[in-house]
Design a protein around this motif. Structure first.
Motif, mmCIF file in Angstrom:
data_model
loop_
_atom_site.group_PDB
_atom_site.id
_atom_site.type_symbol
_atom_site.label_atom_id
_atom_site.label_comp_id
_atom_site.label_asym_id
_atom_site.label_seq_id
_atom_site.Cartn_x
_atom_site.Cartn_y
_atom_site.Cartn_z
ATOM 1 N N LEU A 76 0.856 -1.193 0.000
ATOM 2 C CA LEU A 76 0.000 0.000 0.000
ATOM 3 C C LEU A 76 0.890 1.239 0.000
ATOM 4 O O LEU A 76 1.949 1.264 0.629
ATOM 5 N N ASN A 77 0.427 2.260 -0.706
ATOM 6 C CA ASN A 77 1.181 3.515 -0.768
ATOM 7 C C ASN A 77 1.149 4.198 0.600
ATOM 8 O O ASN A 77 0.081 4.513 1.116
ATOM 9 N N PRO A 78 2.322 4.426 1.203
ATOM 10 C CA PRO A 78 2.361 4.961 2.570
ATOM 11 C C PRO A 78 1.836 6.390 2.686
ATOM 12 O O PRO A 78 1.502 6.837 3.764
ATOM 13 N N LEU A 79 1.748 7.110 1.583
ATOM 14 C CA LEU A 79 1.381 8.527 1.653
ATOM 15 C C LEU A 79 -0.067 8.792 1.234
ATOM 16 O O LEU A 79 -0.456 9.935 1.041
ATOM 17 N N LYS A 80 -0.849 7.721 1.042
ATOM 18 C CA LYS A 80 -2.244 7.948 0.655
ATOM 19 C C LYS A 80 -3.175 7.283 1.653
ATOM 20 O O LYS A 80 -2.910 6.167 2.097
ATOM 21 N N GLN A 107 -7.008 4.809 -1.790
ATOM 22 C CA GLN A 107 -6.392 3.739 -2.570
ATOM 23 C C GLN A 107 -7.431 2.727 -3.041
ATOM 24 O O GLN A 107 -7.257 2.096 -4.082
ATOM 25 N N ILE A 108 -8.502 2.578 -2.271
ATOM 26 C CA ILE A 108 -9.606 1.726 -2.735
ATOM 27 C C ILE A 108 -10.403 2.478 -3.804
ATOM 28 O O ILE A 108 -10.755 1.923 -4.846
ATOM 29 N N GLU A 146 -9.557 4.523 -5.959
ATOM 30 C CA GLU A 146 -8.930 4.532 -7.289
ATOM 31 C C GLU A 146 -9.551 3.493 -8.226
ATOM 32 O O GLU A 146 -9.693 3.736 -9.422
ATOM 33 N N MET A 147 -9.920 2.336 -7.649
ATOM 34 C CA MET A 147 -10.490 1.272 -8.470
ATOM 35 C C MET A 147 -11.776 1.729 -9.156
ATOM 36 O O MET A 147 -11.998 1.436 -10.328
ATOM 37 N N PHE A 169 -3.979 6.272 7.231
ATOM 38 C CA PHE A 169 -2.878 5.895 6.347
ATOM 39 C C PHE A 169 -2.439 4.480 6.711
ATOM 40 O O PHE A 169 -2.653 4.036 7.844
ATOM 41 N N MET A 213 -6.385 -4.514 1.303
ATOM 42 C CA MET A 213 -5.950 -5.089 0.017
ATOM 43 C C MET A 213 -7.070 -5.910 -0.611
ATOM 44 O O MET A 213 -7.278 -5.869 -1.826
ATOM 45 N N ILE A 251 -9.600 -3.650 -2.079
ATOM 46 C CA ILE A 251 -9.136 -3.129 -3.372
ATOM 47 C C ILE A 251 -9.333 -4.185 -4.458
ATOM 48 O O ILE A 251 -9.880 -3.913 -5.529
#
Lengths: 328, 310
Positions: free
Chosen positions: A107-111, A116-117, A119-120, A155, A168, A171
């Motif tokens: 997982l991107n540590p800065l988002k 991040q989910i 985005e899908m 985060f 994950m 996602i």
């Protein structure tokens, strides 16, 4: 093949090569298997036997120095191994999704995890960010994350390992894919969390009709999760059986070694006190695969033929397959 | 967040005291005296004058008393009186501050605007001609001494082409600023290009970038959504360190281009043994470094949520 019988995924004679300064080496050598709609299939083997790169090749994510050297990957009958990048991207995440081993670094540590989910939904459903963020909260609810609206703003470093792996899964399942590839999804987790995550995956996939390709070094976990198991050794599939049978009648000496090395509940009551055995030796490196049967240097049943002739995959009863000159 | 900023600003205080102490000790142990140093070459020194000055400057007090006085004096923003011009050093530095700041900012701006994108492009096509070209530019940029690069720039753009003046401040506009800013900015530009390239390559191999690709993103989105910000965190360190030290590095370039900044004031003051002015310049240059570093720390906190309050 007619639509009803056509497997969801069929991997046919897959070859993946590793290119180094010293030449090209066969990292994966003639791997074939199929997965039906909604089926759960396991891919088992020690580290470095080619499980993960097989999975990455299905996703079209092989990167140098690894490359596809032959074979076909078909999704619902359509060959996807040579698709242009843009068409492959449309499949990735939407029809085939993947979960990785280490949820911290995956997982991107800065988002924020919600983003991040989200985005899908933006990528595959053309949703606006605002819509997508609220769908992301729903997705977190489905993977049973408590207080999903708050967690969506967290985060990755603020979540526990199990929670991250739930993210994950959220996602991966966001766009209801046909196939979920889970590459060692529980290896980085505490034992108590492992079964929760596996159960969650099974439950959500069963509800959506999503097929699972579960990759693990843990034979016990895979037989619990999957209907069918493929055992890989040094870039080749050496045995394929139903999960129910593989424990009681492993055919390949390697599989037998794996089974004998596993502690099992109730063993002592049934068979008395027994030592767990290990398989002598280590998996050879890709650049140093032995000739003939690749397992022969470690095999207790080896004969002359094993050192020169590659055994064919032999069909046994009940759809089992084994690659050994002296199986049984 | 506000708490973090306040705490970070408060941490500057002990650092400032340490800097003052270092400067004070340094000038107390170097040979020569404040008093005799004011006389040319110590020739024909009148002992009566020397004694009077020792008293006037309090040079006979014990070291800790003198340090106390020095800090007390600094606390009122008084940097002392110049031996040469008899003006307050604070005023002299004040007059030189702006030219130095615009030169430093312009050089850093040049370094960032050219260096970071170059590094990015090179990292997205590793091994390509662009990448190779960048490496050549970066290595040359890092190895060229600033004074020599400055002379080359003067020769080409001022003497031969006549596009820019060869020296002077003028009205402080781009016409006069360009050449010294490039001379000063090339080495941080080269360093930034290399750091950015390394940072981006590093991030491109991260697991979460593979996750991003597995989501079905195109490379453009992978870079903009996931790589950019993570690489920036790594690049920011270099930007901060370079920016902070640039005011000090400006000494050579300012002297070469007769730029009326703190650097040239420092060099002139050294030659004139104007100790209060030298002390003042060093203090201001150190303070600048401190302020830039603190700002970078605060910027980190804004970009990276993992940074904790410390």
């Amino acid at each position: 093949m007619s639509g009803a019988n056509m497997p969801l995924l069929s991997v046919e004679d897959l070859h993946i090569s590793l290119t180094t300064d010293a030449g090209r080496f066969p990292a994966v050598d003639g791997v074939s298997f199929t997965i039906a709609r909604g089926e759960t299939v396991g891919l088992v083997g020690e580290s470095g036997c080619g499980k993960s790169i097989t999975a990455l090749s299905i996703m079209g994510l092989l990167r140098d120095p690894l490359g596809l050297a032959g074979g076909k990957i078909k999704l619902s009958g359509q060959e996807i191994q040579n698709l242009p990048a843009s068409q492959l991207r449309a499949l990735r995440g939407k029809r085939i999704a993947m979960i990785f081993q280490e949820p911290m670094t995956a997982l991107n540590p800065l988002k924020a995890v919600g983003t991040q989910i989200a985005e899908m939904f933006v990528l595959h459903q053309g949703a606006s960010w605002r819509e997508a963020e609220s769908k992301a909260v729903d997705a977190l609810t489905q993977v049973k994350v408590p207080a999903p609206a708050q967690r969506a703003k967290d985060f990755p470093h603020q979540l526990s390992g199990g929670m991250r792996q739930r993210v994950m899964i959220a996602i991966a399942l966001a766009c209801e894919p046909d196939l979920l590839i889970a590459d060692e999804p529980t290896t980085a987790l505490d034992v108590t969390v492992q079964s929760e995550i596996v159960d969650l995956m099974k439950e959500l996939c069963a509800a959506r009709g999503t097929a699972i390709l579960m990759i693990s070094h843990d034979l016990g976990l895979v037989t619990d999760t999957c209907k069918r198991v493929c055992v890989m050794y040094a870039g080749r599939i050496v045995e394929q059986q139903d999960s129910e049978r593989i424990f009681n009648s492993p055919q390949h000496p390697y599989t037998q070694g794996l089974v004998a090395s596993l502690p099992r509940l109730g063993m002592r009551a049934r068979h008395g006190r027994r030592r767990l055995t290990e398989i002598a030796g280590v998996v050879p490196g890709i650049t140093a695969y032995p000739v003939g049967c690749r397992f022969h240097p470690r095999c207790t049943r080896r004969t002359e033929i094993c050192e020169t002739v590659v055994p064919e995959l032999t069909a046994l009863a009940e759809g089992s397959l084994v690659r050994c000159h002296h199986h049984g | 967040m506000t708490g973090f900023i306040i705490r970070r600003l408060l941490q500057m205080v002990p650092m400032l005291v340490a800097i003052a102490l270092l400067i004070f000790v340094l000038f107390s142990v170097i040979p020569g005296s404040f008093a005799t140093g004011q006389q040319d070459e110590g020739l024909g020194l009148d002992m009566a004058v020397v004694t009077r000055m020792r008293l006037e400057l309090g040079l006979d007090d014990p070291l800790h008393v003198r340090f106390g006085k020095y800090v007390a004096q600094l606390a009122t923003l008084d940097l002392g009186i110049s031996f040469r011009s008899r003006q307050p050093v604070a005023d002299m530095i004040g007059a030189r501050m702006w030219p130095s700041l615009i030169l430093t900012a312009a050089a850093m701006g040049f370094a960032i605007v050219i260096g970071v994108p170059l590094g990015f492009v090179a990292a997205l096509r590793p091994g390509s001609l662009v990448d190779l070209g960048l490496m050549i530019v970066a290595v040359s940029g890092l190895s060229l001494p600033k004074f020599w690069l400055g002379i080359l720039l003067m020769y080409l753009f001022a003497l031969t082409l006549g596009w820019f003046p060869s020296f002077g401040y003028g009205d402080g506009g781009l016409y006069h600023l360009t050449l010294p800013a490039i001379a000063l900015g090339v080495s941080p530009m080269a360093l930034l290009a290399r750091t950015t390239r390394a940072a981006v390559l590093d991030i491109m191999n991260a697991d979460f970038v593979r996750t991003a690709r597995s989501k079905g993103m195109n490379e453009y989105r992978v870079v903009v959504w996931h790589v950019l910000r993570n690489a920036l965190v790594l690049v920011l360190t270099t930007i901060g360190l370079q920016f902070g030290s640039l005011l000090g590095q400006g000494v050579v370039v300012e002297k070469l281009f007769a730029w009326p900044g703190i650097g040239s004031l420092l060099v002139d003051s050294v030659f004139q043994r104007d100790i209060p002015a030298v002390q003042g310049c060093i203090l201001v240059i150190s303070l600048f470094f401190l302020v830039i570093n603190t700002s970078v720390d605060i910027a980190y906190k804004l970009i990276d949520p993992r940074i904790r309050y410390t």
